[in-house]
Structures are given as C-alpha cells and as structure tokens.
Write an enzyme that holds these catalytic residues in place. Structure first.
Site, short mmCIF file in Angstrom:
data_model
loop_
_atom_site.label_atom_id
_atom_site.label_comp_id
_atom_site.label_asym_id
_atom_site.label_seq_id
_atom_site.Cartn_x
_atom_site.Cartn_y
_atom_site.Cartn_z
N ARG A 196 18.40 10.58 27.17
CA ARG A 196 17.95 10.60 25.77
C ARG A 196 19.14 10.51 24.82
O ARG A 196 19.07 9.83 23.79
CB ARG A 196 17.16 11.90 25.49
N ARG B 233 9.48 21.62 27.80
CA ARG B 233 9.10 20.20 27.82
C ARG B 233 9.63 19.53 29.07
O ARG B 233 10.76 19.80 29.47
CB ARG B 233 9.68 19.51 26.58
N LYS C 34 15.73 18.74 14.24
CA LYS C 34 14.82 17.99 13.35
C LYS C 34 13.50 18.74 13.17
O LYS C 34 13.06 18.98 12.06
CB LYS C 34 14.57 16.57 13.89
N ARG D 7 15.32 25.42 25.14
CA ARG D 7 14.16 25.36 24.23
C ARG D 7 12.86 25.69 24.97
O ARG D 7 12.63 25.26 26.09
CB ARG D 7 14.05 23.96 23.62
N ARG E 105 13.46 4.74 15.09
CA ARG E 105 14.48 5.04 16.11
C ARG E 105 15.21 3.78 16.55
O ARG E 105 16.11 3.87 17.37
CB ARG E 105 13.78 5.63 17.32
P1 AP5 Z 1 14.44 21.18 17.71
O1 AP5 Z 1 14.30 21.48 16.25
O2 AP5 Z 1 13.23 21.25 18.56
O3 AP5 Z 1 15.23 19.78 17.89
P2 AP5 Z 1 14.78 18.29 17.61
O4 AP5 Z 1 15.93 17.64 16.86
O5 AP5 Z 1 13.43 18.23 16.96
O6 AP5 Z 1 14.80 17.73 19.09
P3 AP5 Z 1 13.73 16.91 19.96
O7 AP5 Z 1 14.14 17.14 21.39
O8 AP5 Z 1 12.33 17.27 19.61
O9 AP5 Z 1 14.06 15.49 19.50
P4 AP5 Z 1 13.90 14.19 20.26
O10 AP5 Z 1 14.28 13.26 19.17
O11 AP5 Z 1 14.66 14.04 21.52
O12 AP5 Z 1 12.39 14.23 20.78
P5 AP5 Z 1 11.07 13.53 20.28
O13 AP5 Z 1 9.98 14.50 20.49
O14 AP5 Z 1 11.24 12.92 18.93
O15 AP5 Z 1 15.56 22.16 18.28
C1 AP5 Z 1 15.92 22.15 19.65
C2 AP5 Z 1 16.26 23.59 20.13
O16 AP5 Z 1 17.41 24.07 19.43
C3 AP5 Z 1 15.15 24.61 19.84
O17 AP5 Z 1 15.09 25.53 20.89
C4 AP5 Z 1 15.60 25.30 18.53
O18 AP5 Z 1 15.12 26.62 18.45
C5 AP5 Z 1 17.11 25.25 18.67
N1 AP5 Z 1 17.77 25.07 17.37
C6 AP5 Z 1 17.38 24.23 16.35
N2 AP5 Z 1 18.25 24.32 15.32
C7 AP5 Z 1 19.23 25.20 15.72
C8 AP5 Z 1 20.43 25.70 15.11
N3 AP5 Z 1 20.79 25.31 13.87
N4 AP5 Z 1 21.20 26.57 15.81
C9 AP5 Z 1 20.83 26.97 17.05
N5 AP5 Z 1 19.70 26.56 17.68
C10 AP5 Z 1 18.92 25.67 17.03
O19 AP5 Z 1 10.93 12.31 21.30
C11 AP5 Z 1 10.59 12.50 22.67
C12 AP5 Z 1 10.41 11.14 23.35
O20 AP5 Z 1 9.32 10.40 22.72
C13 AP5 Z 1 11.62 10.17 23.22
O21 AP5 Z 1 12.57 10.41 24.24
C14 AP5 Z 1 10.90 8.81 23.36
O22 AP5 Z 1 10.61 8.50 24.71
C15 AP5 Z 1 9.59 9.00 22.63
N6 AP5 Z 1 9.66 8.61 21.20
C16 AP5 Z 1 9.51 9.44 20.12
N7 AP5 Z 1 9.65 8.75 18.98
C17 AP5 Z 1 9.90 7.45 19.33
C18 AP5 Z 1 10.16 6.27 18.58
N8 AP5 Z 1 10.22 6.27 17.23
N9 AP5 Z 1 10.39 5.12 19.27
C19 AP5 Z 1 10.34 5.10 20.61
N10 AP5 Z 1 10.11 6.19 21.38
C20 AP5 Z 1 9.89 7.36 20.75
#
Ligand code: AP5
Length: 217
Positions: A170, A159, A13, A126, A87
């Site tokens: 997660r 992270r 994402k 990552r 979410r």
């Molecule tokens: P990356 O692009 O960083 O992946 P991402 O989908 O953004 O993953 P996140 O881990 O950031 O998502 P998340 O939803 O768990 O975390 P968030 O911060 O929202 O890519 C990942 C890796 O893969 C990188 O190394 C990249 O280089 C590689 N990659 C990417 N694309 C690739 C490809 N095509 N091929 C190969 N490699 C690739 O949430 C964190 C925490 O915050 C949650 O657990 C929760 O506690 C809280 N939170 C956030 N939002 C809410 C909400 N709305 N409600 C309640 N709690 C929330």
C-alpha cells in the site's frame, strides 16, 4: 467547502475527517469505507474490488470514478471531504471534470505528511469497530475496555489489509501513484501541507486554523 484529504495509509485521514465533518457540516466520503461496505454486503462491486484491496493495489479507476461520482451527488450544500479519493492523476482529472460540469471546484487539498516508519506502527496497531466505524490504536488510542468499542460495545477487529506485508504494498502504491497528486493540485494553488507526525489534537488544531481562515476569506 469541497475538500480533498491526501496522505499515506495511516497518516490519520479517517481520524481527522471525523473532527472536520463535525465542525464544518461536511459529508465524509471515504472511498475505502464505501468499498468495505460494498464487500460486507457482497455486491458485484465489492467482489470486483476484493483482490485489489487485499493485496494493497488500487482498485481500477473506472470502478472507483463511477462509485465516487454517485456518492458526491448526495453531498449537502455545505460540501464534502474526500478521504482516499482521488488516488491517481486520472481520478483527479475525472473529478475536476465532473465538478466543472456542475460549476464547482475543489477549494482545498489538505496533505498529511508522514514517514513510512511512523505509519507502519500506527497501521499494525489499528483496531476498528465493524459496526460504527470508530477507530482505535492498541497503544495511542485505547478503548476504555480492551478490544471493545466505547460507543456500542462491539468487538473490535483488525482490517485484513493492515498486515506488515500488505502495508508495504500500500505504501509503495501510495508513493508511486498517489503522491504525484500533490504536484497536480499545486498547479491551482490549493494544497496545504500538515506535519501528521504529531498528536491527533495538534494536527486537528492546525487543520482547523487553516480551514477557519478559508471559510472567513
Ligand atoms: P487512520 O486515521 O485510520 O489512518 P488513515 O490515513 O485513514 O489510513 P487508512 O489505512 O484508512 O488509509 P488508506 O488510504 O490506506 O486506506 P483506504 O481505506 O482509503 O489512522 C491509522 C491509525 O493511526 C489508527 O489506529 C489511529 O488511531 C492512529 N492515528 C491516527 N492519527 C494519529 C496520530 N496523529 N498520532 C498517533 N496515532 C494516530 O483504502 C483501502 C484500500 O481500498 C486501498 O488499498 C485500495 O485497494 C482501495 N481504494 C480506496 N480508495 C481507492 C481509490 N480512490 N482508488 C483505487 N483504490 C482505492
């Protein structure tokens, strides 16, 4: 354009958002990034969110909805892309209400589809820059110098919620609480699915093709 980007942790994402905002002039609103910023600044909100994030659970809806409503108010006329929000079905319903009050709606929901095994490799490898937020991978997307950000020379970090054990929580949380949003949004015909188990450039090309068609329509 007002876009929601759905996908499991590690679906890509954040990676895809960077290209999307550059091409369409949208504001990138990542709920995870905003929460991490609040934590880094030691705010009350950041302190409340900490234990949920560290265990891989969702931060309570009331905290998130208020935080994201404020963030959305700052969006430019071109629109925004929401990354990590909504979410839960409750968050999505509250978002719809807030947008409807302003005569707006979500135009497109981009759903990045991927298996748990693939994201586990991605997430544990990552690394990110604590200063500019650039994201790397120890095998797939290496910085020019190991462990150092290409953009500002800052030491890259992992992270705290990117360990295998927290990731398992997660993923379980995602499938139980967030995946039902695909059906929620299908009802108004705005969901577009993408195979996210491809090279980042190929995923990006498919997304651009769809969004270009929507912009022209
Ligand atoms: P990356 O692009 O960083 O992946 P991402 O989908 O953004 O993953 P996140 O881990 O950031 O998502 P998340 O939803 O768990 O975390 P968030 O911060 O929202 O890519 C990942 C890796 O893969 C990188 O190394 C990249 O280089 C590689 N990659 C990417 N694309 C690739 C490809 N095509 N091929 C190969 N490699 C690739 O949430 C964190 C925490 O915050 C949650 O657990 C929760 O506690 C809280 N939170 C956030 N939002 C809410 C909400 N709305 N409600 C309640 N709690 C929330």
């Amino acid at each position: 354009m007002k876009i929601v980007l759905l996908g499991a942790p590690g679906a890509g994402k954040g990676t895809q958002c960077k290209s999307i905002v550059a091409r369409y002039g949208l504001l990138h609103l990542s709920s995870g990034d905003i929460l991490r910023q609040e934590r880094a600044e030691g705010t009350e909100l950041g302190k409340k969110a900490q234990s949920y994030m560290d265990s891989g659970a969702l931060v309570p809806d009331e905290i998130i909805i208020e935080m994201m409503a404020k963030a959305i108010e700052k969006a430019p006329a071109a629109g925004f892309i929401l990354d990590g929000f909504p979410r839960t079905v409750n968050q999505a319903a509250e978002l719809d209400k807030a947008l409807a009050a302003r005569g707006q709606r979500i135009d497109a929901v981009l759903n990045l589809e991927i298996d748990n095994q693939v994201v586990t490799k991605r997430i544990t490898g990552r690394r990110s820059c604590p200063k500019c937020g650039a994201v790397y991978h120890i095998e797939n997307l290496k910085p020019k110098t190991e462990g150092i950000c290409d953009h500002d020379g800052t030491k890259l970090v992992q992270r705290p919620d990117d360990t295998e054990q927290v990731l398992a929580n997660r993923l379980e949380t995602y499938h139980r609480q967030t995946e039902p949003l695909v059906d929620y949004y299908k009802k108004n015909g705005t969901v577009y699915n993408f195979n996210a188990d491809r090279k980042p450039d190929d995923v990006r090309a498919s997304i651009f093709e769809k969004l270009d068609a929507l912009v022209k329509a």
